[in-house]
Design a protein around this motif. Structure first.
Motif, PDB file in Angstrom:
ATOM      1  N   GLU A 226       0.847  -1.204   0.000  1.00  0.00           N
ATOM      2  CA  GLU A 226       0.000   0.000   0.000  1.00  0.00           C
ATOM      3  C   GLU A 226       0.879   1.251   0.000  1.00  0.00           C
ATOM      4  N   PHE A 227       1.898   1.247   0.840  1.00  0.00           N
ATOM      5  CA  PHE A 227       2.817   2.398   0.834  1.00  0.00           C
ATOM      6  C   PHE A 227       3.538   2.497  -0.508  1.00  0.00           C
ATOM      7  N   ILE A 228       3.856   1.342  -1.086  1.00  0.00           N
ATOM      8  CA  ILE A 228       4.634   1.329  -2.325  1.00  0.00           C
ATOM      9  C   ILE A 228       3.777   1.701  -3.527  1.00  0.00           C
ATOM     10  N   ALA A 229       2.520   1.211  -3.563  1.00  0.00           N
ATOM     11  CA  ALA A 229       1.782   1.320  -4.820  1.00  0.00           C
ATOM     12  C   ALA A 229       0.341   1.788  -4.689  1.00  0.00           C
ATOM     13  N   GLN A 230      -0.473   1.092  -3.906  1.00  0.00           N
ATOM     14  CA  GLN A 230      -1.913   1.368  -3.999  1.00  0.00           C
ATOM     15  C   GLN A 230      -2.360   2.501  -3.089  1.00  0.00           C
ATOM     16  N   LYS A 231      -1.544   2.794  -2.073  1.00  0.00           N
ATOM     17  CA  LYS A 231      -1.690   3.995  -1.239  1.00  0.00           C
ATOM     18  C   LYS A 231      -2.915   3.973  -0.327  1.00  0.00           C
ATOM     19  N   GLU A 232      -3.443   2.793  -0.017  1.00  0.00           N
ATOM     20  CA  GLU A 232      -4.544   2.742   0.954  1.00  0.00           C
ATOM     21  C   GLU A 232      -3.988   2.398   2.327  1.00  0.00           C
ATOM     22  N   TYR A 233      -3.225   3.313   2.850  1.00  0.00           N
ATOM     23  CA  TYR A 233      -2.652   3.156   4.189  1.00  0.00           C
ATOM     24  C   TYR A 233      -3.356   4.128   5.119  1.00  0.00           C
ATOM     25  N   ILE A 234      -3.293   3.863   6.419  1.00  0.00           N
ATOM     26  CA  ILE A 234      -3.828   4.805   7.406  1.00  0.00           C
ATOM     27  C   ILE A 234      -2.695   5.258   8.332  1.00  0.00           C
ATOM     28  N   PHE A 235      -2.033   4.288   8.975  1.00  0.00           N
ATOM     29  CA  PHE A 235      -1.019   4.597   9.988  1.00  0.00           C
ATOM     30  C   PHE A 235       0.374   4.614   9.353  1.00  0.00           C
ATOM     31  N   PRO A 236       1.349   5.151  10.072  1.00  0.00           N
ATOM     32  CA  PRO A 236       2.727   5.136   9.543  1.00  0.00           C
ATOM     33  C   PRO A 236       3.248   3.699   9.378  1.00  0.00           C
ATOM     34  N   PRO A 237       4.339   3.529   8.627  1.00  0.00           N
ATOM     35  CA  PRO A 237       4.818   2.174   8.332  1.00  0.00           C
ATOM     36  C   PRO A 237       5.088   1.303   9.570  1.00  0.00           C
ATOM     37  N   ALA A 238       5.767   1.827  10.582  1.00  0.00           N
ATOM     38  CA  ALA A 238       6.177   0.957  11.702  1.00  0.00           C
ATOM     39  C   ALA A 238       4.973   0.340  12.439  1.00  0.00           C
ATOM     40  N   PRO A 239       4.012   1.146  12.933  1.00  0.00           N
ATOM     41  CA  PRO A 239       2.859   0.511  13.588  1.00  0.00           C
ATOM     42  C   PRO A 239       2.022  -0.325  12.617  1.00  0.00           C
ATOM     43  N   SER A 240       2.008   0.050  11.343  1.00  0.00           N
ATOM     44  CA  SER A 240       1.262  -0.738  10.359  1.00  0.00           C
ATOM     45  C   SER A 240       1.842  -2.145  10.259  1.00  0.00           C
ATOM     46  N   VAL A 241       3.170  -2.235  10.216  1.00  0.00           N
ATOM     47  CA  VAL A 241       3.814  -3.546  10.123  1.00  0.00           C
ATOM     48  C   VAL A 241       3.625  -4.310  11.438  1.00  0.00           C
ATOM     49  N   GLU A 458      11.078  -0.316   4.812  1.00  0.00           N
ATOM     50  CA  GLU A 458      10.422   0.853   5.422  1.00  0.00           C
ATOM     51  C   GLU A 458      11.198   2.128   5.114  1.00  0.00           C
ATOM     52  N   ALA A 459      12.514   2.054   5.198  1.00  0.00           N
ATOM     53  CA  ALA A 459      13.337   3.232   4.882  1.00  0.00           C
ATOM     54  C   ALA A 459      13.182   3.611   3.411  1.00  0.00           C
ATOM     55  N   ALA A 460      13.119   2.604   2.539  1.00  0.00           N
ATOM     56  CA  ALA A 460      12.988   2.890   1.108  1.00  0.00           C
ATOM     57  C   ALA A 460      11.639   3.524   0.791  1.00  0.00           C
ATOM     58  N   ILE A 461      10.596   3.131   1.544  1.00  0.00           N
ATOM     59  CA  ILE A 461       9.286   3.765   1.368  1.00  0.00           C
ATOM     60  C   ILE A 461       9.397   5.244   1.722  1.00  0.00           C
ATOM     61  N   PHE A 466      10.553   3.560  -4.002  1.00  0.00           N
ATOM     62  CA  PHE A 466       9.631   2.758  -4.810  1.00  0.00           C
ATOM     63  C   PHE A 466       8.797   3.650  -5.730  1.00  0.00           C
ATOM     64  N   ALA A 467       8.323   4.767  -5.181  1.00  0.00           N
ATOM     65  CA  ALA A 467       7.507   5.677  -5.981  1.00  0.00           C
ATOM     66  C   ALA A 467       8.292   6.145  -7.207  1.00  0.00           C
ATOM     67  N   ARG A 468       9.576   6.422  -7.010  1.00  0.00           N
ATOM     68  CA  ARG A 468      10.419   6.879  -8.124  1.00  0.00           C
ATOM     69  C   ARG A 468      10.593   5.789  -9.172  1.00  0.00           C
ATOM     70  N   GLU A 469      10.939   4.592  -8.697  1.00  0.00           N
ATOM     71  CA  GLU A 469      11.187   3.489  -9.624  1.00  0.00           C
ATOM     72  C   GLU A 469       9.937   3.177 -10.450  1.00  0.00           C
ATOM     73  N   ILE A 470       8.803   3.089  -9.759  1.00  0.00           N
ATOM     74  CA  ILE A 470       7.558   2.730 -10.452  1.00  0.00           C
ATOM     75  C   ILE A 470       7.105   3.881 -11.349  1.00  0.00           C
ATOM     76  N   GLY A 471       7.247   5.103 -10.857  1.00  0.00           N
ATOM     77  CA  GLY A 471       6.855   6.264 -11.655  1.00  0.00           C
ATOM     78  C   GLY A 471       7.645   6.343 -12.957  1.00  0.00           C
ATOM     79  N   ASP A 472       8.941   6.080 -12.877  1.00  0.00           N
ATOM     80  CA  ASP A 472       9.769   6.102 -14.089  1.00  0.00           C
ATOM     81  C   ASP A 472       9.312   5.020 -15.063  1.00  0.00           C
ATOM     82  N   ALA A 473       9.066   3.826 -14.526  1.00  0.00           N
ATOM     83  CA  ALA A 473       8.676   2.715 -15.403  1.00  0.00           C
ATOM     84  C   ALA A 473       7.328   2.984 -16.067  1.00  0.00           C
TER      85      ALA A 473
END
Lengths: 581, 140
Positions: A226-241, A458-461, A466-473
Motif C-alpha cells: 500500500e505504501f509502495i503502490a496502492q496507497k490505501e494506508y492509514i497509519f505510519p509504516p512501523a505501527p502498520s507492520v 520501510e526506509a525505502a518507502i 519505490f515511488a520513483r522506480e515505479i513512476g519512471d517505469a
C-alpha cells in the motif's frame, strides 16, 4: 530510468545501449553465447537480416529485458537443472509447490466480487458458487479500505462504489448469510483495517457455530505494498507492520488454516511497474515481514507456512511465466538459507494470480476477452495456485454479471479443454524461458541489494525509492505507447468505432441501507461492552501487546470499523506521503 | 499575458489511491513545458479549489477511477464558482462511463479523458483551450 536496463550481455545481444524506444535490437553486432550460436548468426541469420531487415518493433520484454532472436543450449551454459529447477514439490520449487501439479488438484478459481450493499454482494457470491467457482474473494469499498464507516463525511460519494461496504459485524453477517465458513474459503482484500475486518469474519463464523480450526481463507493484510503502490494506508509504516506481525503471531495458533497475509505484487504492477519490479518489491516485502516477525521472537516455521502471495499476470507471456517460477525459487532459497526455515511448507511460495486490469482497454472491450485468456494461460503455466480472471468490461465500470461469468468460463476452458494441466510445469527446459527465469532472478536480487543499501523496505518507502522506480517505469511505458513503439490493439493501432457497452451502476439506495443498519447497530448493542472492547484495543495498542484478542472482542461487541480505526489513529497517528511526480 | 506558461493543477480527490494516471499526466504536461502542481492523494474539494486559487492555475484536472466522479466534479465545480474562479478550466480523466458525460458537461466540466488517451492529446487540448480561455477572460 536507464538503471533498470540490464547492463550485461546475457540476453544474447550485446548491450544495446542504443536501443532507445524506436530502435530494434536486431541491429546490434555479433552475439556472445557460444560458437554454434555465433555460427548460425553469421552464416544464416545475419545475411537474411541484411537482405530483408527486421520488423520495426521493440524486441524487449515489457520489463525492458533484451530478447535475442534465438535461444539455444549455449545460452544456458553452466546451467544445472538439478540446482535451478529440482523437481515439482521439492526445493527450490521452481517447477511448482505440488508434486502432482494440476493433476492432483486444479487451481482455485476465485473471482473477486463486491459492490453496493452486503445484501447485493451476498447474492453475487451465491451466484458465483452456483456457477462452479471454488472460493470467494471479497472487494470492499474505499471507505471500508480506509477505515471509515459508511456515514463518515469522508465516505460521501464512495459508499459501495468499488466494493461492498462493511462497517460492523452486522454487515458481515448479511454478507455471508447462507454461506458455510467451514466449507468455503474466503479471501478478503483488506489491508490497513485487516485485523478488524478479519475479526468480524471470524466472529461471524463463531456465531454460526463454526470451529475456527476448520475455517480457512486469506486476508490480504499487505500494508507495505500500500505504501509502495496502492496507497490505501492509514497509519505510519512501523505501527502498520506491527499490526501485520500481530496476525502472524495470533493466526497460526487460533485459525491454523488461515493465510495471514497475501504479499501482493498485483497492485505494484497495476501502478505501472515492470514485471521485475513487481517480483523484486513483492519478495522484499515478504522478507521484511519475516524479519519483523523473527525480531518479535516468533518461530519461522510456525508463521511462514501461512504466508501467501498474489501476483499479476500481464501480457508478456513468457516473462510472466518466468516471474512465477523465479518467485518460487527465490523465496525458497531465502527462507531456507537466510531465515533458517526447515519445514518445507515454509519454503513453498503459494500464490494467487489475477489477470492485469491495467492491460484492459475501454476501446473495443470484447478484445479484452482474448487478453484475459492468454494471461490466464500464462498464470497456469506459471503454476499459480489460485486465479481471478478479469471481466472484459472492467475498463468501463464494475463488471457485469455476464462478463464475470464469461471470465470464469475462460478459466474452465484452460482447465478442462487445453490439456496444459496434464503434465507438471510443461515449459521447463525451454531455453528462452529458463534464460528469462534466471535473468529475472538476477535483476530482482539486484533490487534487494539496492533496498538493503537504503536501509530496508520501510526506509525505502519513506525515502520515496519505490515511488520513483515505479513512476519512471510507468512513464516510460506510456511514452512507448504514445509514440507507437508499443502497440495496444484498439488503442494506438487497429482502431474501430466501439459499440456502446451497457454499464453497471451501483444502486443509490446503498447509502440509506448502510446508514439504517449503522444506526440500528449503535442503538441496539450493549454500549458498555462496546466501550470496554474499544478501551481494551486502546490499551493493547498503547502497551504494544498483540491487538488480535482486542479486535475479536470489538467485533463481538459490534464496535464499528470506524470506531476501532479511530482508536488506532489516535494512538499511532496517520501517515501522509511526500508528494512527488 | 497569454505567452506565460500554462499552469495546471492535477488533483486526486477522495479516498482512492490509484495515482498512476495522475502522475503520468502530470509528468507529460511538465515535459511539454507546462507548470504543473500535483496535489497528492486524499484531497477534499475545498483543498483542491484552495490550491487552484492560491497557485493561480489556468486549469484543474481531476483524476477519478473509483466511480465517484459525479460527486467530486459537482463539488469542485460549485466551489470554483463560489470562489469566483469560474475562468479556471475544469477537466478530468479516469473511468467515466459515456452516459455520465452529458451530466458532467452540464456541471461545467470542459473535457473528460477516458482510458487509452494519449498524453499527446491532453497536451494538445490544453495548448489549444487555455489560450482561448485567457483571451476571452481578458476581453470580458
Amino acid at each position: 530510468m536507464n538503471q533498470r536496463r540490464p547492463s550485461s550481455t546475457s540476453g544474447g545481444v550485446p548491450d544495446a545501449a542504443a536501443a532507445d524506444a524506436e530502435a530494434t535490437a536486431d541491429t546490434s553486432a555479433s552475439p556472445v553465447p557460444g560458437p554454434r550460436y555465433e555460427r548460425w548468426w553469421r552464416d544464416t541469420y545475419s545475411p537474411l537480416l541484411e537482405r530483408r531487415g527486421a520488423r520495426e518493433a521493440l524486441f524487449r520484454t515489457l520489463s525492458d529485458i533484451e530478447v535475442a532472436p534465438l535461444y539455444t543450449d549455449e545460452h544456458l551454459a553452466g546451467w544445472d537443472p538439478e540446482e535451478r529447477l529440482g523437481y515439482p514439490g521439492e526445493f527450490p520449487y521452481t517447477r511448482g509447490v505440488h508434486a502432482s501439479g494440476y493433476r492432483g488438484k486444479l487451481w482455485t478459481m476465485r473471482m473477486f466480487a463486491g459492490f453496493g450493499t452486503p445484501e447485493a454482494t451476498n447474492g453475487r457470491f451465491k451466484a458465483l458458487l452456483d456457477a462452479g467457482q471454488t472460493g470467494l474473494s471479497t472487494a470492499f469499498d474505499l471507505p471500508t479500505l480506509m477505515g471509515y464507516d459508511s456515514d463518515h463525511p469522508m465516505s460521501k460519494g464512495e459508499v459501495g462504489k468499488c466494493g461492498v461496504a462493511v462497517s460492523s459485524l452486522a454487515d458481515m453477517e448479511v454478507l455471508f448469510d447462507g454461506i458455510d465458513p467451514e466449507a468455503v474459503t474466503t479471501s478478503m482484500t483488506i489491508n490497513s483495517p485487516a485485523n478488524a475486518i478479519w475479526a468480524m469474519y471470524l466472529a461471524m463464523a463463531q456465531r454460526r457455530g463454526a470451529d475456527l480450526a476448520k475455517v480457512g481463507g486469506t486476508i490480504q493484510n499487505d500494508i507495505l505494498k500500500e505504501f509502495i503502490a496502492q496507497k490505501e494506508y492509514i497509519f505510519p509504516p512501523a505501527p502498520s507492520v506491527k499490526l501485520v506481525v500481530d496476525t502472524f503471531e495470533w493466526g497460526p495458533k487460533e485459525v491454523p488454516r488461515w493465510n495471514v497475509v497475501s504479499v501482493s505484487g498485483y497492485h505494484i504492477r497495476e501502478a505501472g511497474s515492470t514485471a521485475v519490479q513487481e517480483l523484486a518489491f513483492t519478495l522484499a516485502d515478504g522478507i521484511h515481514y519475516v524479519r519483523r516477525a523473527l525480531e518479535r521472537g516468533l518461530d519461522v516455521d510456525e508463521f511462514a507456512p501461512r504466508i501467501s502471495f498474489f501476483f499479476n499476470v500481464h501480457n508478456d507471456f513468457f516473462e510472466e511465466i518466468a516471474k512465477f517460477r523465479a518467485a518460487r525459487r527465490i523465496w525458497a532459497t531465502e527462507m531456507r538459507d537466510v531465515y533458517g526455515a526447515r519445514d518445507p511448507r515454509s519454503l513453498m511460495l503459494r500464490t494467487h494470480a489475477q489477470t492485469a486490469g491495467v492491460s484492459l482497454t475501454a476501446q473495443q472491450p470484447l478484445v479484452n476477452m482474448s487478453r484475459v485468456a492468454i494471461q490466464a494461460l500464462a498464470g497456469v503455466l506459471g503454476g499459480t495456485n489460485s486465479l481471478h480472471t478479469d471481466a472484459y468490461d472492467e475498463a468501463l465500470s464494475l463488471p457485469s454479471e455476464e462478463a464475470a461469468l464469461l471470465a470464469l468460463r475462460t478459466q474452465q476452458v484452460v482447465a478442462y479443454e487445453t490439456g496444459v494441466t496434464n503434465t507438471v510445469d510443461p515449459l521447463a527446459g525451454s531455453y528462452y524461458l529458463e534464460h528469462l527465469t534466471d535473468e529475472m532472478e538476477r535483476q530482482a536480487r539486484r533490487y534487494f541489494d539496492q533496498i538493503d543499501a537504503i536501509g530496508g523496505v520501510e526506509a525505502a518507502i519513506e525515502e520515496g525509492f519505490f515511488a520513483r522506480e515505479i513512476g519512471d517505469a510507468s512513464y516510460q511505458q506510456q511514452r512507448e505507447t504514445d509514440s507507437n513503439a508499443r502497440i495496444t490493439v484498439g488503442v494506438n493501432a487497429f482502431r474501430t468505432e466501439s459499440a456502446k457497452m451497457p454499464v453497471v451502476l451501483v444502486d443509490p439506495e446503498v447509502v440509506e441501507v448502510q446508514l439504517a443498519r449503522l444506526t440500528r447497530v449503535r442503538g441496539e448493542r450493549d454500549s458498555a461492552a462496546a466501550e470496554g472492547a474499544l478501551a481494551r484495543l486502546r490499551s493493547a495498542a498503547v502497551e504494544g501487546h498483540n491487538t488480535m484478542p482486542a479486535f475479536m472482542a470489538c467485533a463481538h461487541a459490534y464496535c464499528t470499523l470506524g470506531e476501532q480505526m479511530d482508536v488506532l489513529r489516535e494512538v499511532y497517528g496517520v501517515y501522509e506521503e511526500a508528494v512527488a511526480i | 499575458m497569454s505567452d506565460r506558461p500554462i499552469r495546471v493543477l492535477i488533483a486526486k480527490p477522495g479516498l482512492d489511491g490509484h495515482d498512476r494516471g495522475a502522475k503520468v499526466i502530470a509528468r507529460a504536461l511538465r515535459d511539454a513545458g507546462m507548470e504543473v502542481v500535483y496535489t497528492g492523494l486524499r484531497q477534499t474539494a475545498e483543498m483542491i479549489v484552495n490550491a487552484a486559487v492560491q497557485e493561480d492555475v489556468d486549469a484543474v484536472g481531476l483524476s477519478v477511477l473509483s466511480g465517484a466522479h459525479m460527486h467530486y466534479f459537482r463539488e469542485v465545480a460549485a466551489l470554483l464558482d463560489a470562489r469566483g474562479a469560474d475562468d479556471v478550466l475544469l477537466f478530468g480523466g479516469g473511468i467515466v462511463p459515456d452516459q455520465d458525460l452529458p451530466a458532467l458537461e452540464e456541471l461545467g466540466v470542459a473535457r473528460v479523458f477516458t482510458p487509452g488517451t494519449s498524453t499527446h492529446d491532453v497536451v494538445a487540448y490544453l495548448r489549444e483551450t487555455v489560450p482561448e480561455r485567457r483571451r476571452s477572460h481578458e476581453a470580458s
